[in-house]
Design a protein around this motif. Sequence first.
Motif, PDB file in Angstrom:
ATOM      1  N   GLN A 128       0.850  -1.198   0.000  1.00  0.00           N
ATOM      2  CA  GLN A 128       0.000   0.000   0.000  1.00  0.00           C
ATOM      3  C   GLN A 128       0.887   1.250   0.000  1.00  0.00           C
ATOM      4  N   PHE A 130       0.655   4.764   0.195  1.00  0.00           N
ATOM      5  CA  PHE A 130      -0.090   6.003   0.487  1.00  0.00           C
ATOM      6  C   PHE A 130       0.844   7.048   1.115  1.00  0.00           C
ATOM      7  N   SER A 131       1.422   6.710   2.291  1.00  0.00           N
ATOM      8  CA  SER A 131       2.163   7.704   3.078  1.00  0.00           C
ATOM      9  C   SER A 131       3.424   8.178   2.368  1.00  0.00           C
ATOM     10  N   GLY A 136       1.568  11.952   6.126  1.00  0.00           N
ATOM     11  CA  GLY A 136       1.064  10.745   6.762  1.00  0.00           C
ATOM     12  C   GLY A 136      -0.350  11.034   7.245  1.00  0.00           C
ATOM     13  N   SER A 137      -0.429  11.722   8.393  1.00  0.00           N
ATOM     14  CA  SER A 137      -1.750  12.142   8.884  1.00  0.00           C
ATOM     15  C   SER A 137      -2.394  13.089   7.881  1.00  0.00           C
ATOM     16  N   TRP A 161       7.190   4.084   4.696  1.00  0.00           N
ATOM     17  CA  TRP A 161       6.481   3.151   5.590  1.00  0.00           C
ATOM     18  C   TRP A 161       5.645   2.160   4.780  1.00  0.00           C
ATOM     19  N   THR A 162       6.080   1.859   3.565  1.00  0.00           N
ATOM     20  CA  THR A 162       5.302   0.964   2.711  1.00  0.00           C
ATOM     21  C   THR A 162       5.558  -0.481   3.166  1.00  0.00           C
ATOM     22  N   SER A 163       4.596  -1.048   3.875  1.00  0.00           N
ATOM     23  CA  SER A 163       4.786  -2.394   4.453  1.00  0.00           C
ATOM     24  C   SER A 163       4.985  -3.418   3.350  1.00  0.00           C
ATOM     25  N   LEU A 213       9.125  -2.619   6.844  1.00  0.00           N
ATOM     26  CA  LEU A 213       8.726  -1.298   6.328  1.00  0.00           C
ATOM     27  C   LEU A 213       9.775  -0.797   5.338  1.00  0.00           C
ATOM     28  N   ALA A 378       3.540   0.323  17.187  1.00  0.00           N
ATOM     29  CA  ALA A 378       3.077   1.019  15.971  1.00  0.00           C
ATOM     30  C   ALA A 378       1.574   0.865  15.727  1.00  0.00           C
ATOM     31  N   ILE A 381      -0.371   3.846  15.466  1.00  0.00           N
ATOM     32  CA  ILE A 381       0.084   4.792  14.432  1.00  0.00           C
ATOM     33  C   ILE A 381      -0.451   4.391  13.061  1.00  0.00           C
ATOM     34  N   TYR A 382      -0.211   3.114  12.656  1.00  0.00           N
ATOM     35  CA  TYR A 382      -0.574   2.763  11.271  1.00  0.00           C
ATOM     36  C   TYR A 382      -2.093   2.724  11.091  1.00  0.00           C
ATOM     37  N   SER A 385      -3.204   7.512  12.906  1.00  0.00           N
ATOM     38  CA  SER A 385      -2.775   7.505  14.311  1.00  0.00           C
ATOM     39  C   SER A 385      -3.962   7.705  15.260  1.00  0.00           C
ATOM     40  N   GLN A 387      -4.399   9.900  17.560  1.00  0.00           N
ATOM     41  CA  GLN A 387      -4.851  11.292  17.671  1.00  0.00           C
ATOM     42  C   GLN A 387      -5.765  11.654  16.494  1.00  0.00           C
ATOM     43  N   ILE A 388      -5.419  11.144  15.314  1.00  0.00           N
ATOM     44  CA  ILE A 388      -6.242  11.434  14.130  1.00  0.00           C
ATOM     45  C   ILE A 388      -7.609  10.746  14.263  1.00  0.00           C
ATOM     46  N   ASN A 391      -9.659  12.825  16.444  1.00  0.00           N
ATOM     47  CA  ASN A 391     -10.173  13.988  15.696  1.00  0.00           C
ATOM     48  C   ASN A 391     -11.410  13.599  14.883  1.00  0.00           C
TER      49      ASN A 391
HETATM   50  C1  LIG Z   1       4.167  -0.299  11.269  1.00  0.00           C
HETATM   51  C2  LIG Z   1       3.657   0.696  10.275  1.00  0.00           C
HETATM   52  C3  LIG Z   1       3.188   0.242   9.060  1.00  0.00           C
HETATM   53  C4  LIG Z   1       2.752   1.146   8.081  1.00  0.00           C
HETATM   54  N1  LIG Z   1       2.371   0.678   6.870  1.00  0.00           N
HETATM   55  C5  LIG Z   1       2.021   1.550   5.901  1.00  0.00           C
HETATM   56  C6  LIG Z   1       1.744   1.084   4.582  1.00  0.00           C
HETATM   57  O1  LIG Z   1       1.811  -0.111   4.290  1.00  0.00           O
HETATM   58  N2  LIG Z   1       1.434   2.006   3.646  1.00  0.00           N
HETATM   59  C7  LIG Z   1       1.347   3.335   3.914  1.00  0.00           C
HETATM   60  O2  LIG Z   1       1.017   4.103   3.008  1.00  0.00           O
HETATM   61  N3  LIG Z   1       1.637   3.815   5.158  1.00  0.00           N
HETATM   62  C8  LIG Z   1       1.968   2.949   6.148  1.00  0.00           C
HETATM   63  N4  LIG Z   1       2.284   3.415   7.414  1.00  0.00           N
HETATM   64  C9  LIG Z   1       2.298   4.854   7.646  1.00  0.00           C
HETATM   65  C10 LIG Z   1       1.180   5.345   8.561  1.00  0.00           C
HETATM   66  O3  LIG Z   1      -0.046   5.381   7.873  1.00  0.00           O
HETATM   67  C11 LIG Z   1       1.609   6.728   9.061  1.00  0.00           C
HETATM   68  O4  LIG Z   1       2.745   6.534   9.894  1.00  0.00           O
HETATM   69  C12 LIG Z   1       0.518   7.405   9.874  1.00  0.00           C
HETATM   70  O5  LIG Z   1      -0.554   7.779   9.055  1.00  0.00           O
HETATM   71  C13 LIG Z   1       1.062   8.669  10.604  1.00  0.00           C
HETATM   72  O6  LIG Z   1       1.721   9.509   9.709  1.00  0.00           O
HETATM   73  P1  LIG Z   1       3.212  10.037   9.998  1.00  0.00           P
HETATM   74  O7  LIG Z   1       4.050   8.855  10.346  1.00  0.00           O
HETATM   75  O8  LIG Z   1       3.617  10.847   8.833  1.00  0.00           O
HETATM   76  O9  LIG Z   1       3.104  10.926  11.306  1.00  0.00           O
HETATM   77  P2  LIG Z   1       2.644  12.443  11.373  1.00  0.00           P
HETATM   78  O10 LIG Z   1       1.447  12.652  10.520  1.00  0.00           O
HETATM   79  O11 LIG Z   1       3.822  13.305  11.114  1.00  0.00           O
HETATM   80  O12 LIG Z   1       2.208  12.548  12.882  1.00  0.00           O
HETATM   81  C14 LIG Z   1       3.162  12.704  13.951  1.00  0.00           C
HETATM   82  C15 LIG Z   1       2.383  12.832  15.251  1.00  0.00           C
HETATM   83  O13 LIG Z   1       1.556  14.014  15.206  1.00  0.00           O
HETATM   84  C16 LIG Z   1       0.209  13.677  15.469  1.00  0.00           C
HETATM   85  N5  LIG Z   1      -0.679  14.506  14.628  1.00  0.00           N
HETATM   86  C17 LIG Z   1      -0.523  14.787  13.299  1.00  0.00           C
HETATM   87  N6  LIG Z   1      -1.521  15.565  12.869  1.00  0.00           N
HETATM   88  C18 LIG Z   1      -2.343  15.769  13.926  1.00  0.00           C
HETATM   89  C19 LIG Z   1      -3.563  16.493  14.122  1.00  0.00           C
HETATM   90  N7  LIG Z   1      -4.152  17.152  13.118  1.00  0.00           N
HETATM   91  N8  LIG Z   1      -4.135  16.475  15.357  1.00  0.00           N
HETATM   92  C20 LIG Z   1      -3.557  15.807  16.389  1.00  0.00           C
HETATM   93  N9  LIG Z   1      -2.388  15.120  16.275  1.00  0.00           N
HETATM   94  C21 LIG Z   1      -1.801  15.106  15.069  1.00  0.00           C
HETATM   95  C22 LIG Z   1       0.074  12.208  15.069  1.00  0.00           C
HETATM   96  O14 LIG Z   1      -0.988  11.585  15.760  1.00  0.00           O
HETATM   97  C23 LIG Z   1       1.422  11.662  15.486  1.00  0.00           C
HETATM   98  O15 LIG Z   1       1.414  11.364  16.856  1.00  0.00           O
HETATM   99  C24 LIG Z   1       2.724   2.535   8.385  1.00  0.00           C
HETATM  100  C25 LIG Z   1       3.180   2.979   9.634  1.00  0.00           C
HETATM  101  C26 LIG Z   1       3.644   2.088  10.560  1.00  0.00           C
HETATM  102  C27 LIG Z   1       4.160   2.626  11.866  1.00  0.00           C
END
Ligand SMILES: Cc1cc2nc3c(=O)[nH]c(=O)nc-3n(C[C@H](O)[C@H](O)[C@H](O)COP(=O)(O)OP(=O)(O)OC[C@H]3O[C@@H](n4cnc5c(N)ncnc54)[C@H](O)[C@@H]3O)c2cc1C
Length: 400
Positions: A128, A130-131, A136-137, A161-163, A213, A378, A381-382, A385, A387-388, A391
Amino acid sequence: MELRQDPELETFRQEVRAFIQAVLPPEMQERQRRKVANNAAVSDMLDWMRILDSHGRSVPHWPVEFGGCGWSPMQLFIFNEELYKADAPEFDWGGTHMLGPVLYTYGSDYLKDRFLPIIRTGATMWAQGFSEPGSGSDLASLRTSAELVDGRYVVNGQKIWTSGAAYADWGFFLVRTDKTVKPQRGISFLIIKMDTPGITVREIPQINGDAHLCEVFLDNVEVPADQLIGDPGMGWTYAKFLLEHERTTSSFIYWSKRELARAKDIARGEQLNGRPVADDPAIRARFARIEADLLALEWSVLRVLAHEEFDVPEAAAASVLKIRGSELQQEVTMLQCDLLGAKALRFFEVAPTPPPPATDNWPDYVPGRTTVALINRAATIYGGSKQIQKNIVAKLAFGL
Ligand SMILES: Cc1cc2nc3c(=O)[nH]c(=O)nc-3n(C[C@H](O)[C@H](O)[C@H](O)COP(=O)(O)OP(=O)(O)OC[C@H]3O[C@@H](n4cnc5c(N)ncnc54)[C@H](O)[C@@H]3O)c2cc1C
């Protein structure tokens, strides 16, 4: 406490249990029971898909016309629960649970004919994409671009973070096809073969010793235009559909129940002051609380699956399940580590090295507990997150 289900479902459960026992190869089950990593080896995952497919049961949740079983939500729930209880390998989640439903809901006939069978039969692994770094968020800000040139999309950008990207055959990617409209309107959903020239995959070492990842770099990657799902600019809608689906299933209730059962084995097998840890009143209270929380989560999941009327939108309910499900995964795995005490400090290599043979001091249940607990940090998070998710609940359920 045991809440009994109706007798027909009990009969169905017995049938499923007998089916799994008959078709799950014992050596595959043993590898799965003793594995150190979070997921089964890719070969076991795909072999297991093939076995299930030969009995018409690899994608029971899909519509019957595409290979599904036509089961009720409760029957699906029981099937999944029994798979986890029996230590069957995991599904290729990306293909079967993420892309599949998007494809049969929004894909062209060409895409359905081409890809649904190879997902269903376990012929392919999926990633997948996406990120991105910085998206991410705030996924709608993603920058990986896809420009239509002579009937092909030319893709440039980076995913992170593409698993499983290092061993995936195909990926489904969110790409920006229009930079002139509001961010959500310019995103499209594209299927890309992972060995297309211009793709570089770099594994990211994880705290538990695994490298599941990845970073994915896309440099002038040419993709046939008919690999775009649905309409250009509608990728955000399809992604939201996928993520809501993912959140309902990512309560991981079956997984947590199995791991709680394993925690009980540990509590019976380990000693504290010359007595089984299970006799300790504080430990028993901890088990009781987690068990009650899991039961509450299980019945909430069942209510969502039964499409029972809620006083909040279903998407908010899915987020609540994701929050509680991921918190409980972490509580159960931390309980396991606490029960193991100092034994939890020993590092066991993630595959391909098999764990050492069990001994009295190092029973089967020890290897893997710490690595799984670490990667489970994690879970909140995945898939979006915690927090999201909060929201989303605040907005959809309380109008904040
Ligand atoms: C084990 C693992 C597997 C994953 N697998 C995949 C995958 O296969 N494909 C893929 O596309 N992605 C994958 N991801 C990515 C995952 O979707 C993102 O890590 C996640 O969406 C958070 O984005 P970020 O890491 O950029 O953190 P950020 O968005 O930078 O967030 C950092 C922190 O800030 C907080 N935050 C951010 N915005 C807000 C807000 N508006 N309000 C309150 N708090 C906020 C978050 O909750 C978090 O605590 C994976 C992640 C992990 C850890």
